[in-house]
Design a protein around this motif. Structure first.
Motif, PDB file in Angstrom:
ATOM      1  N   GLY A 117     -39.999 -94.506   1.303  1.00 17.18           N
ATOM      2  CA  GLY A 117     -39.604 -95.469   2.331  1.00 17.18           C
ATOM      3  C   GLY A 117     -40.646 -95.747   3.392  1.00 17.18           C
ATOM      4  O   GLY A 117     -40.345 -96.376   4.408  1.00 17.18           O
ATOM      5  N   THR A 150     -44.542-100.484  -1.310  1.00 14.60           N
ATOM      6  CA  THR A 150     -44.322-101.721  -2.058  1.00 14.60           C
ATOM      7  C   THR A 150     -44.373-102.936  -1.136  1.00 14.60           C
ATOM      8  O   THR A 150     -44.957-103.970  -1.486  1.00 14.60           O
ATOM      9  N   ASP A 173     -42.099 -94.134 -10.369  1.00 16.07           N
ATOM     10  CA  ASP A 173     -40.812 -93.845  -9.734  1.00 16.07           C
ATOM     11  C   ASP A 173     -40.061 -92.834 -10.585  1.00 16.07           C
ATOM     12  O   ASP A 173     -40.252 -92.792 -11.804  1.00 16.07           O
ATOM     13  N   VAL A 174     -39.213 -92.061  -9.950  1.00 15.12           N
ATOM     14  CA  VAL A 174     -38.361 -91.151 -10.710  1.00 15.12           C
ATOM     15  C   VAL A 174     -37.497 -91.972 -11.663  1.00 15.12           C
ATOM     16  O   VAL A 174     -37.396 -91.678 -12.848  1.00 15.12           O
ATOM     17  N   GLN A 175     -36.891 -93.019 -11.147  1.00  8.95           N
ATOM     18  CA  GLN A 175     -35.973 -93.824 -11.939  1.00  8.95           C
ATOM     19  C   GLN A 175     -36.033 -95.286 -11.483  1.00  8.95           C
ATOM     20  O   GLN A 175     -36.355 -95.549 -10.331  1.00  8.95           O
ATOM     21  N   MET A 202     -37.281-101.225  -9.724  1.00  8.26           N
ATOM     22  CA  MET A 202     -37.134-102.191  -8.634  1.00  8.26           C
ATOM     23  C   MET A 202     -38.468-102.604  -8.036  1.00  8.26           C
ATOM     24  O   MET A 202     -38.685-103.767  -7.726  1.00  8.26           O
ATOM     25  N   ASP A 203     -39.372-101.611  -7.854  1.00  8.24           N
ATOM     26  CA  ASP A 203     -40.663-101.933  -7.240  1.00  8.24           C
ATOM     27  C   ASP A 203     -41.515-102.794  -8.169  1.00  8.24           C
ATOM     28  O   ASP A 203     -42.168-103.747  -7.730  1.00  8.24           O
ATOM     29  N   ARG A 221     -40.419-106.292  -7.994  1.00  8.46           N
ATOM     30  CA  ARG A 221     -40.894-106.967  -6.777  1.00  8.46           C
ATOM     31  C   ARG A 221     -42.350-107.420  -6.935  1.00  8.46           C
ATOM     32  O   ARG A 221     -42.727-108.527  -6.541  1.00  8.46           O
ATOM     33  N   GLU A 225     -49.151 -96.959  -7.535  1.00  6.24           N
ATOM     34  CA  GLU A 225     -48.193 -96.605  -6.492  1.00  6.24           C
ATOM     35  C   GLU A 225     -47.485 -95.336  -6.950  1.00  6.24           C
ATOM     36  O   GLU A 225     -46.675 -95.358  -7.872  1.00  6.24           O
ATOM     37  N   VAL A 273     -45.190 -91.692  -6.791  1.00  5.39           N
ATOM     38  CA  VAL A 273     -43.824 -91.350  -6.381  1.00  5.39           C
ATOM     39  C   VAL A 273     -43.837 -91.004  -4.888  1.00  5.39           C
ATOM     40  O   VAL A 273     -44.777 -90.374  -4.408  1.00  5.39           O
TER      41      VAL A 273
END
Lengths: 227, 227
Positions: free
Chosen positions: B42, B46, B68-70, B73-74, B77, B123, B125
């Motif tokens: 956070g 992104t 990402d773990v899961q 979404m990023d 985007r 990018e 985690v």
């Protein structure tokens, strides 16, 4: 012939579970309830605890175990409230461990006055992944999610949000200055952990903190009730 | 008699270093510079990349690898900016790996058009501990630290701040609403990583982002210059 079969602990998580159970036994013997408090770095765990201890926990006598990679800044802040506090630093392992595990907590038990407290709050290392994977012998898990982190975090770190019975949404004093939709966050929390409790707070202004304090007191009375 | 001694990779970090070097070889062959972008969850990685791609990178052709773990979404985007993007999810390992390592990056190389890009932004985690421990074959490491996280983070997560040549201080649009001392943060950064570059930005308003974009362009031109 009587035969006994012993399943050997197979991996790190099995070993962790075994040690977490030993911790649990020690906590039970002294009637101590334990909250494992987790969040991302900077979500406000220590500030929230300062706010809670400033209010007081009524008859519940609390202690704190601080987990950090390095330093004792948080423990120093908590000590101002005359709460017994022990610092665990994880930087001896592999460049710094990113979480507390049951064995690290076990190593600190001797330094805590378990017989004289009802509630132990374990402030975990700031991280939304691994702390959720390691039980340490706790009664309850709570996590703090700050409104500055974005609404998508439950979907990106589902294990953490799923592992906790209480999700504290912190920094709500900043809402007027953010593009943040609280309902969207709560919808995402509900998606990964249906029925999870949540509490909106501002650790800075104190808004909502009393309700979180009451939840902590409730956990603190769980073991007392059964002891 | 000629004798050759081969030191066997002794542990996970040795193996990681070996694979990072292999990645490096592949990047060099295609003249691709690589930035490993890290932060707490956070902090705005992104959103900052969206702001940068909105401005454009001049002659530098960029690609993105999202860790990402899961979820994706990023990546979704970033794809809006017509930048080639690959998503790595780490949730197949041990309840979700909290970082990217060289082998995860290697597994994604075949999906990236390395011959057609000059700069790959990875990018990582969201995590201030483990990502700093695993090199992936990058030219440069940058981390984003948000002003909502508190000034103490460099002292609590020193390896992360030490591992990066660029510290981006994000969300400065919120400064009027926070008890946050930028000078204190920068002093703490300087304490753990003397001489580190820093850039104050607001990914939301765009303030300062051009300077970060220029830094990225500079990294993107490093390999071009030597290719």
């Amino acid at each position: 012939m009587h035969r006994t079969k012993v399943k050997v602990a197979e991996d790190a998580l099995d070993a962790n579970t075994t040690i977490a159970q030993a911790n649990r036994g020690d906590f039970d013997r002294d009637g101590v309830s334990v909250v494992n408090l987790m969040s991302a770095p900077g979500a406000g765990k220590t500030t929230l605890l300062e706010s809670v201890f400033g209010m007081g926990l009524g008859d519940v006598r609390a202690g704190v175990l601080e987990g950090d990679v390095q330093g004792s800044m948080d423990a120093d802040r908590i000590a101002h409230f005359h709460v017994p506090v022990t610092q665990i630093n994880t930087d001896s392992g592999f460049g710094g461990e990113c979480h507390l595990d049951a064995n690290m907590v076990r190593s600190a038990l001797g330094t805590l006055p378990l017989a004289d407290i009802d509630l132990l709050v374990i402030e975990n290392v700031g991280n939304l992944v691994c702390p959720a994977e390691f039980r340490v012998g706790e009664d309850a898990r709570a996590m703090i999610c700050s409104v500055t982190e974005g609404e998508d975090k439950p979907l990106k770190y589902p294990l953490m949000f799923r592992a906790c019975e209480m999700v504290v949404v912190n920094k709500i004093d900043l809402l007027p200055h953010l593009d943040f939709d609280v309902d969207k966050l709560l919808y995402n929390v509900e998606t990964v952990n249906p029925g999870a409790k949540h509490q909106l707070v501002s650790a800075r202004t104190g808004e909502g903190v009393e309700a979180f304090r009451d939840w902590l007191v409730g956990v603190g009375e769980r073991e007392k009730a059964t002891a």
